[in-house]
Each structure stands twice: as structure tokens, then as C-alpha cells.
Design an enzyme around this catalytic site. Structure first.
Site, mmCIF file in Angstrom:
data_model
loop_
_atom_site.group_PDB
_atom_site.id
_atom_site.type_symbol
_atom_site.label_atom_id
_atom_site.label_comp_id
_atom_site.label_asym_id
_atom_site.label_seq_id
_atom_site.Cartn_x
_atom_site.Cartn_y
_atom_site.Cartn_z
ATOM 1 N N CYS A 118 0.827 -1.209 0.000
ATOM 2 C CA CYS A 118 0.000 0.000 0.000
ATOM 3 C C CYS A 118 0.864 1.264 0.000
ATOM 4 O O CYS A 118 1.484 1.574 -0.998
ATOM 5 C CB CYS A 118 -1.005 -0.035 1.161
ATOM 6 S SG CYS A 118 -2.357 1.136 0.892
ATOM 7 N N HIS A 221 -3.797 -4.684 0.170
ATOM 8 C CA HIS A 221 -3.294 -5.185 1.455
ATOM 9 C C HIS A 221 -3.364 -6.706 1.482
ATOM 10 O O HIS A 221 -4.341 -7.281 1.976
ATOM 11 C CB HIS A 221 -4.113 -4.596 2.611
ATOM 12 C CG HIS A 221 -3.710 -3.215 2.989
ATOM 13 N ND1 HIS A 221 -2.668 -2.954 3.852
ATOM 14 C CD2 HIS A 221 -4.191 -2.014 2.608
ATOM 15 C CE1 HIS A 221 -2.528 -1.644 4.000
ATOM 16 N NE2 HIS A 221 -3.445 -1.041 3.248
ATOM 17 N N GLU A 223 -1.868 -8.726 3.398
ATOM 18 C CA GLU A 223 -1.883 -9.291 4.758
ATOM 19 C C GLU A 223 -3.319 -9.445 5.255
ATOM 20 O O GLU A 223 -3.613 -10.340 6.056
ATOM 21 C CB GLU A 223 -1.027 -8.447 5.719
ATOM 22 C CG GLU A 223 -1.636 -7.155 6.241
ATOM 23 C CD GLU A 223 -1.726 -6.036 5.199
ATOM 24 O OE1 GLU A 223 -1.387 -6.259 4.026
ATOM 25 O OE2 GLU A 223 -2.165 -4.928 5.579
#
Ligand code: MN
Length: 253
Positions: A118, A221, A223
Site C-alpha cells: 500500500c 493489502h 496481509e
């Protein structure tokens, strides 16, 4: 796992925020938990790097770690790409920006794997001489809207992955539905970088180094999507930690 080798040490950058501590607010270095979980899941040993006033110790950090993960966060100071602030710019932390750029350069100089998420992809691009849209809504034609408004953390838009890129080697080149939580995005791409994914409305969503070293940035993102079980997102973290492990093994010879 390479026999006899400790897990690779992965430096994760942090966000400095005001946090209530006991009786008053204190500046606090923070790191969202999903990054930690994915690095551990991939076999790495995460270490949080605080934002130092002086960028010089970035070199010292990179002498001691095997990988660098540039995490998400606030907007980037436009002074770094020689522009005055746009009226739409939001919160910036020049100290973090300067320190992360020094970390990125120090990592690249040592062929240490770098993964930018990001804000991290934007930092990488600027570190290589590129620039970013300060305020996507007013500066870019991006009709999808990249600040997603779904309830929860599901995907928001598709990205098209360029074939024959590192990203395609890791995650395949089928279209990928990803989340989107960004107010800024890469504009002019830095020297030595190539675009490896774009959104349907034409924004750069992933970049990587032209050379053989592991240098990858994604605008979404992974994660968050990895935590939700997206296998391709997990493979991003696995490929990054694997590259860090190989770098550590090569350096110890
Ligand atoms: Mn997006």
C-alpha cells in the site's frame, strides 16, 4: 527450511501514532498485527523498526536483517518528489518518509529483498525517482474508487497481472480480486522499476524491480486478504520470506 539456518529476520516498518498510555497520550510506534502473522506463517522472524529522526542508521539496520517490509500508513510528504502539497493531501509524517526511503535504498544496495504494501509501494516508487498522485479523487481518472466502502475486508476491484513478471510467477497471471484502501497511488514509475499489475481503471497496482533481486510492491493489502484465506496473498508473503532466507544463506557463505 534451509538446514541449520535460523529463520530470516524481517524488518517491518512502523507507524507513529498518538496512543492513550496510562494517564496521557504518548507517541507510539505501531504495527498492524496481520503483517506479523503473515511473516510468521511464512517462516520469517519479524522485527519492528521504529521511525528514527536520523536516517543514517538505516544502513545499520540493513546490515542485520534479511528482508524489509514497507508497511501501510498515511500519505507521503510531496516534498520528497519536489511538489507543493495538494489541497487534498491528508496526514503526512516526514520523519517516517525519510527513514523508510533510506531503508529502501540501503536494502536495494545490499540486494536484500524488499516488499512494499500500500503506502509501501508508493515509498518504493519515490525511492527510485518516481512520483505519486497526492489525491487520487481529484488528480486521476479512477472511476472505480479506490477507498473501498464494503463492510468487512472482502475484495473491491480486479487487477490485471502482467504476464512474465515476478508477480505472475508467484501468483499467476489470472485476474485477481483485491481490496483497495488507498488515497494515493503511483503515477510516474521510477527508474529500474516495471509495472506488474493495473486496475480496470488503469491505475498502477503493482511494481517490481527490473533486475533479479526481490523488489515487489502491491497497492492492496495482501496481509488482510491472506488472513481471510486468500491463497495467492499468502504466496506473496511466502515468496518474500523465501527470498530473504536465500539472501541470508548466500550472505553466510
Ligand atoms: Mn486499488
Amino acid at each position: 527450511m534451509i538446514e541449520g539456518m535460523p529463520p530470516p529476520l524481517i524488518a517491518l516498518t512502523s507507524r507513529t501514532v498518538l496512543l492513550r498510555a496510562t494517564s496521557r497520550d504518548r507517541l507510539t510506534e505501531t504495527l498492524p498485527r496481520p503483517y506479523v502473522d503473515e511473516i510468521v506463517r511464512a517462516g520469517g522472524l519479524p522485527v519492528l523498526v521504529p521511525n528514527l529522526d536520523d536516517a543514517a542508521p538505516a544502513e545499520e539496520f540493513l546490515e542485520r536483517v534479511d528482508g524489509l517490509l514497507l508497511t501501510g500508513g498515511d500519505d507521503v510528504d510531496p516534498a520528497l518528489f519536489h511538489e507543493p502539497p495538494h489541497p487534498g493531501i491528508e496526514k503526512v509524517d516526514g520523519r517516517r518518509d525519510r527513514f523508510e526511503i533510506a531503508l529502501a535504498r540501503a536494502a536495494f544496495d545490499r540486494a536484500i529483498p524488499v516488499f512494499g504494501v500500500c503506502r509501501g509501494i508508493q515509498l518504493l516508487n519515490i525511492a527510485f525517482g518516481g512520483d505519486i498522485y497526492q489525491d487520487l479523487v481529484t488528480q486521476a481518472e479512477a472511476p472505480i474508487g479506490h477507498a473501498q466502502r464494503t463492510i468487512g475486508d472482502g475484495p473491491w476491484h480486479e487487477v490485471k497481472i502482467e504476464p512474465n513478471t515476478r508477480l505472475a510467477a508467484v501468483a499467476g497471471d489470472e485476474p485477481w480480486s483485491v481490496n483497495s484502501y488507498h488515497h494515493q497511488a503511483c503515477r510516474r514509475i521510477g527508474k529500474g522499476l516495471v509495472v506488474s499489475a493495473v486496475s480496470a481503471d488503469g491505475l498502477v497496482e503493482a511494481i517490481e524491480g527490473e533486475g533479479p533481486g526481490y523488489l515487489l510492491g502491491v497497492q492492496w493489502h495482501p496481509e488482510i486478504s491472506a488472513a481471510a484465506g486468500d491463497d495467492r496473498s499468502r504466496r506473496l508473503f511466502e515468496s518474500f520470506v523465501k527470498a530473504a532466507r536465500e539472501r541470508a544463506a548466500a550472505a553466510s557463505k
